[in-house]
Design an enzyme around this catalytic site. Structure first.
Site, PDB file in Angstrom:
ATOM      1  N   LYS A  22       0.828  -1.217   0.000  1.00 10.70           N
ATOM      2  CA  LYS A  22       0.000   0.000   0.000  1.00 10.70           C
ATOM      3  C   LYS A  22       0.864   1.269   0.000  1.00 10.70           C
ATOM      4  CE  LYS A  22      -1.565   1.501   4.057  1.00 10.70           C
ATOM      5  NZ  LYS A  22      -1.356   2.839   4.592  1.00 10.70           N
ATOM      6  N   ASN A  23       1.856   1.302   0.877  1.00  9.31           N
ATOM      7  CA  ASN A  23       2.593   2.561   1.030  1.00  9.31           C
ATOM      8  C   ASN A  23       3.536   2.837  -0.140  1.00  9.31           C
ATOM      9  OD1 ASN A  23       1.143   3.092   3.297  1.00  9.31           O
ATOM     10  ND2 ASN A  23       2.722   2.395   4.730  1.00  9.31           N
ATOM     11  N   ARG A  93      -3.333   9.913   4.485  1.00  4.23           N
ATOM     12  CA  ARG A  93      -2.094  10.600   4.797  1.00  4.23           C
ATOM     13  C   ARG A  93      -1.342  10.953   3.509  1.00  4.23           C
ATOM     14  NH1 ARG A  93      -0.817  13.401   8.607  1.00  4.23           N
ATOM     15  NH2 ARG A  93       1.351  13.952   8.484  1.00  4.23           N
ATOM     16  N   CYS A 117      -4.203   7.862   9.902  1.00  2.00           N
ATOM     17  CA  CYS A 117      -4.392   7.302  11.245  1.00  2.00           C
ATOM     18  C   CYS A 117      -3.912   8.276  12.309  1.00  2.00           C
ATOM     19  CB  CYS A 117      -3.622   5.987  11.358  1.00  2.00           C
ATOM     20  SG  CYS A 117      -4.412   4.645  10.454  1.00  2.00           S
ATOM     21  N   ARG A 122       2.422  13.915  13.638  1.00  2.00           N
ATOM     22  CA  ARG A 122       2.680  13.719  12.214  1.00  2.00           C
ATOM     23  C   ARG A 122       2.894  15.040  11.479  1.00  2.00           C
ATOM     24  NH1 ARG A 122      -0.735   8.650  10.009  1.00  2.00           N
ATOM     25  NH2 ARG A 122       1.201   8.323   8.896  1.00  2.00           N
ATOM     26  N   ILE A 124       4.686  17.935   9.060  1.00  2.00           N
ATOM     27  CA  ILE A 124       5.150  17.856   7.664  1.00  2.00           C
ATOM     28  C   ILE A 124       6.232  18.914   7.392  1.00  2.00           C
ATOM     29  CG2 ILE A 124       3.078  16.799   6.652  1.00  2.00           C
ATOM     30  CD1 ILE A 124       2.320  19.722   5.771  1.00  2.00           C
ATOM     31  N   ASP A 125       6.859  19.378   8.492  1.00  2.00           N
ATOM     32  CA  ASP A 125       7.857  20.439   8.332  1.00  2.00           C
ATOM     33  C   ASP A 125       9.013  20.053   7.415  1.00  2.00           C
ATOM     34  OD1 ASP A 125       8.232  18.665  10.635  1.00  2.00           O
ATOM     35  OD2 ASP A 125      10.117  19.726  10.916  1.00  2.00           O
ATOM     36  N   GLN A 126       9.388  18.771   7.411  1.00  2.00           N
ATOM     37  CA  GLN A 126      10.526  18.361   6.574  1.00  2.00           C
ATOM     38  C   GLN A 126      10.160  18.374   5.090  1.00  2.00           C
ATOM     39  OE1 GLN A 126      13.648  17.831   8.111  1.00  2.00           O
ATOM     40  NE2 GLN A 126      12.352  18.694   9.720  1.00  2.00           N
ATOM     41  N   ASP A 306       4.825  -0.062  12.114  1.00  2.00           N
ATOM     42  CA  ASP A 306       3.545  -0.602  11.628  1.00  2.00           C
ATOM     43  C   ASP A 306       3.326  -2.053  12.076  1.00  2.00           C
ATOM     44  OD1 ASP A 306       3.079   1.808  10.449  1.00  2.00           O
ATOM     45  OD2 ASP A 306       3.493   1.160   8.403  1.00  2.00           O
ATOM     46  N   ILE A 328       8.785   5.921  16.953  1.00  2.00           N
ATOM     47  CA  ILE A 328       8.468   6.719  15.751  1.00  2.00           C
ATOM     48  C   ILE A 328       7.263   7.638  15.992  1.00  2.00           C
ATOM     49  CG2 ILE A 328       7.995   6.652  13.260  1.00  2.00           C
ATOM     50  CD1 ILE A 328      10.585   5.189  13.878  1.00  2.00           C
ATOM     51  N   ARG A 398      -8.599   0.140   5.259  1.00  2.00           N
ATOM     52  CA  ARG A 398      -7.732   1.128   4.603  1.00  2.00           C
ATOM     53  C   ARG A 398      -6.495   0.457   4.025  1.00  2.00           C
ATOM     54  NH1 ARG A 398      -6.921   6.454   8.062  1.00  2.00           N
ATOM     55  NH2 ARG A 398      -5.562   6.737   6.276  1.00  2.00           N
TER      56      ARG A 398
HETATM   57  C1  EPZ Z   1       4.630   6.445   6.631  1.00  2.00           C
HETATM   58  O1  EPZ Z   1       4.006   7.519   7.335  1.00  2.00           O
HETATM   59  C2  EPZ Z   1       3.571   5.383   6.493  1.00  2.00           C
HETATM   60  N1  EPZ Z   1       2.441   5.935   5.749  1.00  2.00           N
HETATM   61  C3  EPZ Z   1       3.127   4.894   7.864  1.00  2.00           C
HETATM   62  O2  EPZ Z   1       2.245   3.805   7.673  1.00  2.00           O
HETATM   63  C4  EPZ Z   1       4.339   4.412   8.649  1.00  2.00           C
HETATM   64  O3  EPZ Z   1       3.944   4.115   9.961  1.00  2.00           O
HETATM   65  C5  EPZ Z   1       5.428   5.483   8.674  1.00  2.00           C
HETATM   66  O4  EPZ Z   1       5.741   5.925   7.333  1.00  2.00           O
HETATM   67  C6  EPZ Z   1       6.723   5.019   9.320  1.00  2.00           C
HETATM   68  O5  EPZ Z   1       7.217   3.912   8.628  1.00  2.00           O
HETATM   69  C7  EPZ Z   1       2.472   6.000   4.435  1.00  2.00           C
HETATM   70  O6  EPZ Z   1       3.428   5.602   3.792  1.00  2.00           O
HETATM   71  C8  EPZ Z   1       1.274   6.521   3.765  1.00  2.00           C
HETATM   72  P1  EPZ Z   1       7.193   9.421   8.525  1.00  2.00           P
HETATM   73  P2  EPZ Z   1       4.661   8.947   7.333  1.00  2.00           P
HETATM   74  O7  EPZ Z   1       7.221  10.652   7.701  1.00  2.00           O
HETATM   75  O8  EPZ Z   1       5.316   9.152   6.011  1.00  2.00           O
HETATM   76  C9  EPZ Z   1       8.066  12.680  12.010  1.00  2.00           C
HETATM   77  C10 EPZ Z   1       0.337   2.527   7.946  1.00  2.00           C
HETATM   78  O9  EPZ Z   1      -0.173   1.942   8.937  1.00  2.00           O
HETATM   79  N2  EPZ Z   1       8.025  13.708  10.957  1.00  2.00           N
HETATM   80  O10 EPZ Z   1       8.224   8.366   8.261  1.00  2.00           O
HETATM   81  O11 EPZ Z   1       3.646   9.906   7.787  1.00  2.00           O
HETATM   82  C11 EPZ Z   1       6.700  12.024  12.217  1.00  2.00           C
HETATM   83  O12 EPZ Z   1       5.871  12.786  13.057  1.00  2.00           O
HETATM   84  C12 EPZ Z   1       0.888   3.918   8.092  1.00  2.00           C
HETATM   85  O13 EPZ Z   1       0.381   2.024   6.808  1.00  2.00           O
HETATM   86  C13 EPZ Z   1       8.234  15.030  11.271  1.00  2.00           C
HETATM   87  O14 EPZ Z   1       8.444  15.393  12.444  1.00  2.00           O
HETATM   88  O15 EPZ Z   1       5.753   8.761   8.460  1.00  2.00           O
HETATM   89  C14 EPZ Z   1       7.113  10.702  12.794  1.00  2.00           C
HETATM   90  O16 EPZ Z   1       7.360  10.841  14.161  1.00  2.00           O
HETATM   91  C15 EPZ Z   1       0.647   4.476   9.468  1.00  2.00           C
HETATM   92  N3  EPZ Z   1       8.223  15.955  10.265  1.00  2.00           N
HETATM   93  C16 EPZ Z   1       8.435  10.380  12.088  1.00  2.00           C
HETATM   94  O17 EPZ Z   1       8.904  11.636  11.596  1.00  2.00           O
HETATM   95  C17 EPZ Z   1       8.002  15.615   8.969  1.00  2.00           C
HETATM   96  O18 EPZ Z   1       8.008  16.514   8.110  1.00  2.00           O
HETATM   97  C18 EPZ Z   1       8.323   9.413  10.910  1.00  2.00           C
HETATM   98  O19 EPZ Z   1       7.271   9.830  10.051  1.00  2.00           O
HETATM   99  C19 EPZ Z   1       7.781  14.275   8.646  1.00  2.00           C
HETATM  100  C20 EPZ Z   1       7.795  13.326   9.662  1.00  2.00           C
END
Ligand code: EPZ
Length: 431
Positions: A22-23, A93, A117, A122, A124-126, A306, A328, A398
């Site tokens: 999915k991802n 997301r 979820c 979560r 998105i600053d990066q 996950d 995470i 989902r």
């Molecule tokens: C992806 O979420 C997946 N979703 C998530 O899967 C998965 O849990 C996660 O990666 C970690 O592997 C999708 O791919 C759609 P991150 P994502 O950016 O991209 C922080 C599922 O069940 N962060 O790797 O949102 C964030 O808050 C879902 O399939 C920032 O601070 O995760 C988190 O603590 C749930 N600023 C950490 O980084 C940012 O700009 C990792 O988030 C971006 C992220």
């Protein structure tokens, strides 16, 4: 409201086919609109998040033709807008990948803020920092939308402050056609990041280093059509592997890449399961009592966040004390309350769950708080004594295609019911 009705106690035995990731699919779909030529995508999972993404793409003029349940043809040539503001898009997301894709192709994007979820803040600053570095000076959030516009995208050196899957994929999308070289440091290494990069390369991009912490992208003038098969879903596979563990079963998950499952496999072995790997399948046999262990979620190749609820459900049944640390997301233990109602001995302190193993769970009426936790609660119900009902299965749908049907094929007594009456009938039938 649809629920799963489950009678626990059956050992799951047999073979199950794992679908596409999915991802990875969410990133690949967004990427597919970046060419005006037709792209054929195969092994697409038929799950809710994917269907919402397709609906969003269609709303801006992208033509998506279903060839069969798992294959689509996408043509982004008739995209007529770079604004995605349908309310439904908030449900997922990965809507933010449309920002990277539209910005990368048209230098302009406005997309409703993502939902997904509720497992933490979560941020998105990066993503925004990266878009700004590439030349979208106004990249930010305004009026509930993520906005990013650029006169001209130019390659940049981007250092991510934390390992983030979403920002790594989004910045690859935005940078593939930017002028010159982009470097993403401290990049996420998840298999789905590599899959999106491979897909973009098949479309003519020049991305090197995906799967390591430094990704280098040489901007190309344009992308072209291709045909692509999405990798198998690591988390769907892991969920079925743990389903074998908690039900004392013997399950072969087929159509997987065993290398992507190594952290999951090694924890299963540590807690007393036998795991046999072949080229594209993994067999899990759980014939002995489960053993306690410690686990901390980490970016790939660490143990995936996950899979955290699924391993917690298993450790709840292991003798002794186990500790699970979630590093995470800060809000990913909401399901523990439900598990405790099934008899689990778990205390959550901050980002750590302290688990005192119990002999068994008992069936209860429980609610899925999010996708993976929902699936994990289903596993708990399959292991439990008696009947359970799992509410809010929309979260599970989902990300898992035909979850209850695949479990049924392994011998589980699980049904989707639509009313209290149907649930009662199920109870009567299973005794
Ligand atoms: C992806 O979420 C997946 N979703 C998530 O899967 C998965 O849990 C996660 O990666 C970690 O592997 C999708 O791919 C759609 P991150 P994502 O950016 O991209 C922080 C599922 O069940 N962060 O790797 O949102 C964030 O808050 C879902 O399939 C920032 O601070 O995760 C988190 O603590 C749930 N600023 C950490 O980084 C940012 O700009 C990792 O988030 C971006 C992220």
């Amino acid at each position: 409201m649809e629920q799963y009705a489950i009678k626990g106690g059956n050992a799951l035995v047999g073979e199950v086919e794992i679908g596409g990731a999915k991802n990875a699919a969410l990133g690949i779909l967004a990427a597919s609109l970046m060419t005006d030529e037709t792209v054929l995508i195969d092994n697409l999972p038929d799950v809710r998040d994917i269907n919402v993404m397709i609906q969003a793409m269609e709303s801006i003029g992208v033509v998506v033709e279903r060839i069969d349940r798992h294959t689509v043809k996408v043509n982004g040539g008739s995209t007529h807008s770079t604004v995605v503001d349908g309310d439904y898009i908030k449900k997922i997301r990965a809507s933010y990948y449309l920002v990277g894709a539209l910005l990368g192709k048209y230098s302009s994007a406005e997309v409703k803020l993502p939902g997904g979820c509720n497992i933490g803040t979560r941020a998105i600053d990066q993503h925004l920092k990266g878009f700004r570095a590439l030349g979208a000076r106004d990249a930010g959030v305004s009026g509930g939308m993520i906005v990013a516009h650029a006169d001209h995208l130019k390659g940049a050196h981007i250092y991510l402050d934390m390992v983030t899957v979403g920002a790594t994929i989004n910045l690859m999308l935005a940078a593939v056609m930017a002028e010159g070289q982009t470097t993403i440091e401290n990049a996420a290494k998840e298999p789905h990041v590599v899959d999106v990069a491979n897909f973009l390369n098949c479309m003519g991009a020049s991305i090197k280093g995906a799967g390591t912490d430094v990704i280098r992208i040489r901007g190309v003038a344009g992308l072209h059509g291709t045909e692509y098969t999405i990798i198998p879903d690591q988390i769907e596979a892991g969920t079925f592997m743990f389903a074998a563990a908690v039900t004392k079963g013997d399950v072969t998950v087929k159509n997987v890449i065993p290398k992507h499952l190594e952290s999951i496999t090694s924890k299963l072995v540590e807690i007393g399961c036998e795991v046999e790997e072949s080229d594209d399948a993994v067999r899990v046999v759980a014939s002995k009592p489960l053993l306690h262990t410690h686990v901390k979620t980490l970016p790939y190749p660490g143990f995936p966040t996950d899979m955290q609820p699924q391993i917690t459900v298993a450790l709840g049944l292991a003798e002794g004390t186990s500790i699970v640390t979630e590093s995470i997301f800060e809000n990913r233990f909401k399901y523990v309350e439900e598990l405790v109602r099934m008899g689990a001995g778990i205390k959550v302190e901050g980002n750590t769950a302290i688990i005192e193993g119990v002999k068994g769970y008992t069936g209860a009426g429980i609610t899925a708080p999010d996708l993976r936790a929902g699936a994990a609660l289903v596993l708990a119900a399959l292991a439990a004594d008696g009947v359970s009902s799992v509410d809010d299965i929309k979260y599970i749908e989902r990300g898992y295609e035909d979850f209850h049907l695949k479990l049924q094929s392994l011998g589980a007594e699980i049904e989707k019911v639509e009313s209290e009456r149907e649930l009662q009938k199920f109870r009567l039938r299973v005794g």
